[in-house]
Design an enzyme around this catalytic site. Sequence first.
Site, PDB file in Angstrom:
ATOM      1  N   ASP A  17      45.746  44.424  42.069  1.00  0.00           N
ATOM      2  CA  ASP A  17      44.941  44.085  40.890  1.00  0.00           C
ATOM      3  C   ASP A  17      44.060  45.276  40.511  1.00  0.00           C
ATOM      4  O   ASP A  17      43.804  45.539  39.329  1.00  0.00           O
ATOM      5  CB  ASP A  17      44.074  42.850  41.177  1.00  0.00           C
ATOM      6  CG  ASP A  17      43.911  41.943  39.970  1.00  0.00           C
ATOM      7  OD1 ASP A  17      43.669  42.470  38.873  1.00  0.00           O
ATOM      8  OD2 ASP A  17      44.028  40.718  40.108  1.00  0.00           O
ATOM      9  N   HIS A  20      45.085  47.825  37.776  1.00  0.00           N
ATOM     10  CA  HIS A  20      44.751  47.650  36.358  1.00  0.00           C
ATOM     11  C   HIS A  20      43.520  48.483  35.996  1.00  0.00           C
ATOM     12  O   HIS A  20      43.500  49.186  34.987  1.00  0.00           O
ATOM     13  CB  HIS A  20      44.479  46.177  36.049  1.00  0.00           C
ATOM     14  CG  HIS A  20      45.675  45.290  36.137  1.00  0.00           C
ATOM     15  ND1 HIS A  20      46.787  45.454  35.344  1.00  0.00           N
ATOM     16  CD2 HIS A  20      45.931  44.208  36.923  1.00  0.00           C
ATOM     17  CE1 HIS A  20      47.683  44.517  35.634  1.00  0.00           C
ATOM     18  NE2 HIS A  20      47.184  43.756  36.590  1.00  0.00           N
ATOM     19  N   HIS A 199      42.832  32.371  43.605  1.00  0.00           N
ATOM     20  CA  HIS A 199      42.651  33.760  43.162  1.00  0.00           C
ATOM     21  C   HIS A 199      41.678  33.736  41.989  1.00  0.00           C
ATOM     22  O   HIS A 199      41.970  33.141  40.949  1.00  0.00           O
ATOM     23  CB  HIS A 199      44.010  34.337  42.723  1.00  0.00           C
ATOM     24  CG  HIS A 199      43.962  35.705  42.116  1.00  0.00           C
ATOM     25  ND1 HIS A 199      44.362  36.837  42.796  1.00  0.00           N
ATOM     26  CD2 HIS A 199      43.585  36.131  40.879  1.00  0.00           C
ATOM     27  CE1 HIS A 199      44.241  37.895  42.008  1.00  0.00           C
ATOM     28  NE2 HIS A 199      43.771  37.488  40.825  1.00  0.00           N
ATOM     29  N   TYR A 290      43.423  36.679  29.592  1.00  0.00           N
ATOM     30  CA  TYR A 290      44.006  37.345  30.763  1.00  0.00           C
ATOM     31  C   TYR A 290      43.242  38.626  31.080  1.00  0.00           C
ATOM     32  O   TYR A 290      43.059  39.485  30.218  1.00  0.00           O
ATOM     33  CB  TYR A 290      45.471  37.649  30.453  1.00  0.00           C
ATOM     34  CG  TYR A 290      46.343  38.004  31.623  1.00  0.00           C
ATOM     35  CD1 TYR A 290      46.517  37.121  32.685  1.00  0.00           C
ATOM     36  CD2 TYR A 290      47.033  39.213  31.651  1.00  0.00           C
ATOM     37  CE1 TYR A 290      47.353  37.443  33.753  1.00  0.00           C
ATOM     38  CE2 TYR A 290      47.873  39.540  32.707  1.00  0.00           C
ATOM     39  CZ  TYR A 290      48.021  38.648  33.756  1.00  0.00           C
ATOM     40  OH  TYR A 290      48.850  38.966  34.811  1.00  0.00           O
TER      41      TYR A 290
END
Length: 346
Positions: A17, A20, A199, A290
């Site tokens: 993650d 990103h 998560h 998102y």
Amino acid sequence: MNLHGKSVILHDMSLRDGMHAKRHQISLEQMVAVATGLDQAGMPLIEITHGDGLGGRSINYGFPAHSDEEYLRAVIPQLKQAKVSALLLPGIGTVDHLKMALDCGVSTIRVATHCTEADVSEQHIGMARKLGVDTVGFLMMAHMISAEKVLEQAKLMESYGANCIYCTDSAGYMLPDEVSEKIGLLRAELNPATEVGFHGHHNMGMAIANSLAAIEAGAARIDGSVAGLGAGAGNTPLEVFVAVCKRMGVETGIDLYKIMDVAEDLVVPMMDQPIRVDRDALTLGYAGVYSSFLLFAQRAEKKYGVSARDILVELGRRGTVGGQEDMIEDLALDMARARQQQKVSA
């Protein structure tokens, strides 16, 4: 809240993650340094792939500094106790990518779909289970549907062979009551042998509170990221979460001082910008967008002069989901044209 005596498996996301936030530009040396530091701190699971999972290397999602295989082959031989997971999104990652990851030594495959599209995971979950690895179903953007719908989709993944199901707050939108409801229903209705995970993202500043609510409701696995390195305002900051768990009597198996040092000495110096709840990240959480859309919207702001916040709010209004990154530039261009037409009309 009394969690004393509970235990939880923590899963670090800083090298997946976190890609990103780093525009997928993490060097092999950085990857190995962080992973081995986490290993020494006692982290049981570390996720390593492109931010969008195996096979994510593309114009749409971004070109990483190295391939998934290069990262995996650099890191896995260096670890003494930690296991490595790989994320796979059907439609991006293929069965061949899955087999490559297993050949590199990956121990856990996490197959991720939008929360209403579990049916597209059947082939990949089935293959991972057939090959005998820890197989996780990962339902993204779970705030968009009811607890009952999450359960319905989770049961599909369970039927395909997943031995753990994640309720995933990809937008950092959920509040603790919603987490409790969804995790609690999964824990009550799935097979007792099927683990439940959570998560979170910190876009509303709720990642730690939500993760605690998940443990209380029956989650056995919790994702987070050292120093919070991740999309949007980042994931649950693991060094903070470990400290909170320690105070509450929750067993994590993590050395608090060592994970604090990994965060401060290795991860923070890697950051391109501070991972915090700024106005754009807060907008992600508030609008239910998102988290990995953040940098795309900020790039569109610079290119077209349209506020990233306005872009994100409109994306939320349209109900966009992960995988629709290409819509962001189209939307920004449309908004810029509309604004220009308004100026001409005025």
